[in-house]
Scaffold this motif. Structure first.
Motif, PDB file in Angstrom:
ATOM      1  N   ASP A  85       9.888  -4.346   4.242  1.00  0.00           N
ATOM      2  CA  ASP A  85       8.542  -4.931   4.315  1.00  0.00           C
ATOM      3  C   ASP A  85       8.485  -6.191   3.465  1.00  0.00           C
ATOM      4  N   THR A  86       9.188  -6.168   2.339  1.00  0.00           N
ATOM      5  CA  THR A  86       9.150  -7.282   1.388  1.00  0.00           C
ATOM      6  C   THR A  86      10.560  -7.543   0.889  1.00  0.00           C
TER       7      THR A  86
ATOM      8  N   PHE B 269      11.245  -2.362  -0.329  1.00  0.00           N
ATOM      9  CA  PHE B 269      11.432  -3.657  -0.984  1.00  0.00           C
ATOM     10  C   PHE B 269      12.928  -3.911  -1.133  1.00  0.00           C
TER      11      PHE B 269
ATOM     12  N   ASN C 144       9.548   7.514  -5.999  1.00  0.00           N
ATOM     13  CA  ASN C 144      10.145   6.178  -6.074  1.00  0.00           C
ATOM     14  C   ASN C 144      11.660   6.258  -5.977  1.00  0.00           C
TER      15      ASN C 144
ATOM     16  N   SER D 192       5.928  -6.557  -8.305  1.00  0.00           N
ATOM     17  CA  SER D 192       5.311  -5.256  -8.047  1.00  0.00           C
ATOM     18  C   SER D 192       5.804  -4.761  -6.706  1.00  0.00           C
ATOM     19  N   VAL D 193       6.031  -3.460  -6.631  1.00  0.00           N
ATOM     20  CA  VAL D 193       6.412  -2.827  -5.378  1.00  0.00           C
ATOM     21  C   VAL D 193       5.359  -1.768  -5.086  1.00  0.00           C
ATOM     22  N   ASN D 194       4.804  -1.816  -3.883  1.00  0.00           N
ATOM     23  CA  ASN D 194       3.668  -0.949  -3.542  1.00  0.00           C
ATOM     24  C   ASN D 194       4.111   0.366  -2.905  1.00  0.00           C
ATOM     25  N   ASN D 195       3.216   1.338  -2.965  1.00  0.00           N
ATOM     26  CA  ASN D 195       3.445   2.601  -2.259  1.00  0.00           C
ATOM     27  C   ASN D 195       3.599   2.308  -0.770  1.00  0.00           C
TER      28      ASN D 195
ATOM     29  N   THR E 293       7.927   4.919  -2.205  1.00  0.00           N
ATOM     30  CA  THR E 293       8.386   3.559  -2.457  1.00  0.00           C
ATOM     31  C   THR E 293       9.909   3.531  -2.433  1.00  0.00           C
TER      32      THR E 293
ATOM     33  N   GLU F 233       6.148   1.093   0.748  1.00  0.00           N
ATOM     34  CA  GLU F 233       6.841  -0.177   0.984  1.00  0.00           C
ATOM     35  C   GLU F 233       8.345  -0.020   0.768  1.00  0.00           C
TER      36      GLU F 233
ATOM     37  N   ASP G  89       4.686   4.075 -11.534  1.00  0.00           N
ATOM     38  CA  ASP G  89       3.427   4.795 -11.329  1.00  0.00           C
ATOM     39  C   ASP G  89       2.592   4.839 -12.605  1.00  0.00           C
TER      40      ASP G  89
END
Length: 195
Positions: free
Chosen positions: A185-186, A15, A138, A8-11, A169, A13, A46
């Motif tokens: 961030d990730t 990645f 995104n 999962s990739v968050n708002n 994102t 963020e 989304d």
């Protein structure tokens, strides 16, 4: 082959999708954007399924593919107008944005030339401007810094940070660990199709 990939990739963020060449980065991105079909599971953008509601899902995606060698017979400005038409960007807004981004990336003077005459780096810039034009929530970027000069690479990285700061994102693949460490961030690492 991608095997049971679950992420999962968050708002808000950035990645980084990291891995050696041939690890499955581009294949995953092609599945995320509906270019390649998925044989099982699902991909939600989304909350919209890329498999069952692809048009709805794709409205929220901007893609910078691994190769910018497309629409080569179009002039740069024709490509940008084509993207603007697809995403219903008004003439007034598109003209402002095209002028701004093409000047920022120093290609405004060649927008009337065919894309086939552009260098690899300039083709990359025109595709990036296409993404910035409609600014979807995104961003999916496949090795987006490849072929960019240092100034343009810095510009794109700043835009990625700004997009995430505004709640968007950014999912991008790279094989350069240093870029991922500084920017993201990730980090997800894929190897032989496994995360």
């Amino acid at each position: 082959t991608i095997k049971d990939l679950n992420l999962s990739v968050n708002n808000g963020e950035i990645f980084a999708f990291l891995g050696p060449n041939g690890a499955g980065k581009t294949t995953t991105i092609k599945m995320m954007t509906g270019i390649l079909a998925i044989d099982r599971g699902d991909i939600l953008i989304d909350g919209k399924s890329i498999a069952t509601t692809p048009i709805e899902a794709k409205k929220n995606i901007g893609l910078v593919p691994d190769s910018p060698d497309m629409f080569l017979k179009l002039k740069g400005i024709e490509y940008l107008n084509f993207i603007s038409d697809i995403y219903d960007i008004s003439i007034e807004i598109r003209n402002k944005r095209i002028q701004k981004y093409a000047n920022d990336l120093e290609i405004y003077d060649i927008l009337n030339d065919r894309i086939e005459t552009y260098s690899h780096g300039t083709r990359q810039k025109i595709v990036i401007i296409g993404l910035l034009l409609h600014n979807p929530k995104n961003w999916i970027l496949d090795e987006p810094l490849s072929g960019l000069d240092p100034k343009s690479a810095f510009y794109l990285k700043e835009k990625m940070k700004e997009h995430a700061k505004n709640g968007g994102t950014v999912f991008f693949s790279t094989h350069i660990l240093e870029v991922a460490e500084k920017l993201c961030d990730t980090i997800g690492i894929i190897d032989k199709g496994n995360l």
